[in-house]
Design an enzyme around this catalytic site. Structure first.
Site, short mmCIF file in Angstrom:
data_model
loop_
_atom_site.label_atom_id
_atom_site.label_comp_id
_atom_site.label_asym_id
_atom_site.label_seq_id
_atom_site.Cartn_x
_atom_site.Cartn_y
_atom_site.Cartn_z
N ALA B 21 -10.07 24.01 -41.86
CA ALA B 21 -9.07 23.14 -41.19
C ALA B 21 -9.74 21.80 -41.01
O ALA B 21 -10.95 21.72 -40.85
CB ALA B 21 -8.66 23.68 -39.83
N ASN B 152 -7.35 42.30 -39.17
CA ASN B 152 -6.53 41.52 -38.23
C ASN B 152 -5.07 41.79 -38.55
O ASN B 152 -4.65 41.58 -39.68
CB ASN B 152 -6.78 40.02 -38.39
CG ASN B 152 -8.24 39.62 -38.22
OD1 ASN B 152 -8.99 40.30 -37.54
ND2 ASN B 152 -8.64 38.52 -38.84
N GLY B 158 -5.02 36.99 -35.29
CA GLY B 158 -5.75 36.18 -36.27
C GLY B 158 -5.34 36.39 -37.72
O GLY B 158 -5.98 35.83 -38.61
N SER B 160 -3.26 35.78 -41.10
CA SER B 160 -2.48 34.68 -41.63
C SER B 160 -1.53 35.14 -42.74
O SER B 160 -0.65 34.41 -43.16
CB SER B 160 -3.40 33.55 -42.12
OG SER B 160 -4.34 34.04 -43.04
N HIS B 165 -4.04 44.23 -45.34
CA HIS B 165 -5.36 43.94 -45.91
C HIS B 165 -6.43 44.02 -44.83
O HIS B 165 -6.13 43.97 -43.64
CB HIS B 165 -5.38 42.54 -46.55
CG HIS B 165 -5.27 41.42 -45.57
ND1 HIS B 165 -4.09 41.07 -44.95
CD2 HIS B 165 -6.19 40.55 -45.07
CE1 HIS B 165 -4.28 40.05 -44.13
NE2 HIS B 165 -5.55 39.73 -44.17
N GLN B 167 -10.87 42.82 -44.17
CA GLN B 167 -11.84 41.83 -44.62
C GLN B 167 -13.26 42.36 -44.43
O GLN B 167 -13.51 43.22 -43.59
CB GLN B 167 -11.68 40.52 -43.84
CG GLN B 167 -10.35 39.84 -44.07
CD GLN B 167 -10.24 38.51 -43.32
OE1 GLN B 167 -10.95 37.56 -43.60
NE2 GLN B 167 -9.36 38.45 -42.35
N PHE B 307 -11.81 33.18 -17.02
CA PHE B 307 -12.70 34.14 -16.36
C PHE B 307 -13.50 34.94 -17.38
O PHE B 307 -14.72 35.09 -17.26
CB PHE B 307 -11.86 35.08 -15.48
CG PHE B 307 -12.68 36.13 -14.78
CD1 PHE B 307 -13.68 35.78 -13.89
CD2 PHE B 307 -12.47 37.48 -15.04
CE1 PHE B 307 -14.45 36.75 -13.25
CE2 PHE B 307 -13.23 38.45 -14.41
CZ PHE B 307 -14.21 38.09 -13.51
#
Lengths: 330, 330
Positions: B21, B152, B158, B160, B165, B167, B307
């Site tokens: 990004a 994910n 997380g 996309s 799938h 990782q 916290f």
């Protein structure tokens, strides 16, 4: 009564506080800020919060009525409960204890303002003064060893109300993350007779690549190894381990720096969700030569996914040097 | 080239991967799953991913064409890069090194399925077999010491892309969180001559208050100190430190247990976002008597706020005993 349970593999403590949500379906609305025409934090609604613990108010006004500038109340859904004893015990190989502690809300303005940056500098100073007062008071309770001041802004940063406020949670044990920071700083000091944080400040000022703000007594920079894009730390230039030992003249300056950094983040990132957290030494530690209190500001722009949960590594898509440069330009 | 930087206060390593990004405005759309009619993971679109590293496919089919059942490709936006040397260096008080490692995507089905639970048991087994194959292969590269397999699911966890799938990220240093788990387990073993995880398994089976699944060789339970509501761990009953040493007969059973637990979570929590992470011993450790590989499944129902960031404590609103009971009933 909330329960503290120790996870034996990571060593972390977990607070099981079942009052805060009960059924699976409760989670669905959890990530939204409660938007309604009624706000329990606004002036005039003092009877909708638990009775106040502290308020800075104009002379003569009664507690739990209007006329205040900053007001501290117990959290209505506390993670830890103020009454009780530790009751440390064991269940086979597991350790547990009662969830005692304090959980307070600092309401930063009587008006329905959504950001600390909308306050006058003098009011920001009073918020910081209020942080100090609450820590000093709770330190007297010998059951407690750590006080964490923090702020959640925006739903994805964990806020449930939009009226500007911060929180204080006081715990009966030193949190593992704090113990870890203290230990790393202690080892650094032991090897070099210098404070790790003082060294960081010197190097940051010297290289001037990640500085966002620099005043007589404070420095704000994007840390060399920022976990999050646009993460910013604020530190006092003079070595001090405890936030609550801040002096009057420093409060004015810190208020300006904090408001300045938050304002730049709000402009650069278009009012991002964020957390800030005050890292200070535990109550049961006297002034420490190796720990240095500081504020960590973390915009919540990226998600924490499986990789982060499995490693403690963070993936940051923004160079801290570029983040600092952009913020300096605002 | 991504960069690894060590944060000296926490001791954590950060991956600065600026390819992922660039501008502040990029963050705004970050938390959404890319929904489009086109999916690069579907059969027929093999040319839209980097060339495949491994695929289980029917006899005779060419690489990067159809006819596969599980397919592994390099991540198109890798957090770490496969080529290069460590280049460990120092910048004043800061440590850094090149961001070398592997970042692969395991595409679990040629069809556009959104959950592993939609696969046949035999296909889930092949996904696990594929995990094992990739670890065994990457272990040969002496630059790398740790392999993390994770998944994910859902934007807030997380992910996309929605096509099912997982990782694999392989790192040139042992992540701090893994080192910490290993150290806690080592201390436990040193004091008792017993594995911490084996003790947990015995106690969980004995008390039977948090068990979700129990088979000949595996157990799934809600940990005593679950950080998250409905967190579930899956462990092999027989002590083993490395996931990649799983045997054929165990893979069948693990596939059933994994699919069973995920299916129950999906039913109880209405397709929640979640991560699962395989915790296994580092490559450079031989079979260890004190570490025990396991899978941690964490539904992402609660937010991480100030916290948690400041303490490492977690607040869990659901009793693990109640979560286990609900999941057993599904």
């Amino acid at each position: 009564m909330p329960e503290l349970r120790r996870e034996p593999v990571s060593g972390c403590w977990i607070i099981v506080a079942t009052e805060r949500a009960t059924r699976p379906s409760d989670f669905k609305t959890n990530q939204q800020i409660i938007k309604s025409s009624f706000c329990p934090f606004c002036e005039g609604n003092e009877d909708k919060t638990p009775p106040e613990i502290l308020a800075y108010r104009d002379n003569g006004a009664m507690p739990d009525t209007g006329g205040w500038r900053v007001r501290v109340v117990p959290n209505k859904f506390p993670a830890l409960q103020i009454e009780g004893e530790e009751n440390k015990c064991v269940e086979g190989i597991y350790d547990m204890m009662s969830g005692i502690g304090a959980h307070e809300v600092i309401i930063e303005s009587p008006r329905h303002i959504q950001s600390l940056t909308s306050l006058e500098n003098g009011n920001v100073k009073e918020v910081l003064l209020c942080y100090r007062d609450r820590l000093v008071d709770l330190k007297n309770d010998k059951r407690f060893v750590y006080g964490l001041l923090f702020k959640n802004v925006g739903a994805s940063a964990g806020a449930s109300l939009e009226h500007t406020h911060s929180q204080l949670i006081v715990t009966p044990i030193v949190p593992q993350l704090v113990a870890n920071e203290m230990e790393n700083a202690r080892i650094f000091y032991q090897q070099r007779e210098r404070c790790l944080f003082c060294d960081m400040i010197d190097q940051e000022i010297d290289t001037d690549r990640r500085i966002v703000f620099l005043t007589d007594n404070f420095v704000a920079f994007a840390p060399f190894a920022s976990r999050f894009p646009f993460e910013i730390w604020i530190l006092p230039k003079n070595h001090k381990s405890h936030f609550e030992n801040l002096q009057e003249f420093e409060l004015d300056e810190l208020a300006n720096v904090l408001k300045g950094v938050l304002g730049r983040l709000e402009t650069a990132l278009d009012l991002p969700p964020y957390n800030y957290i005050i890292h200070s030494a535990p109550f049961n530690v006297t002034e420490s030569e190796f720990f240095h209190w500081h504020i960590e500001i973390i915009p919540r722009l990226t998600n924490i996914a499986g990789f982060e949960w499995g490693t403690g590594f963070y993936i940051n898509p923004t160079l801290p040097e570029e983040a600092a440069e952009l913020l300096r330009k605002q």
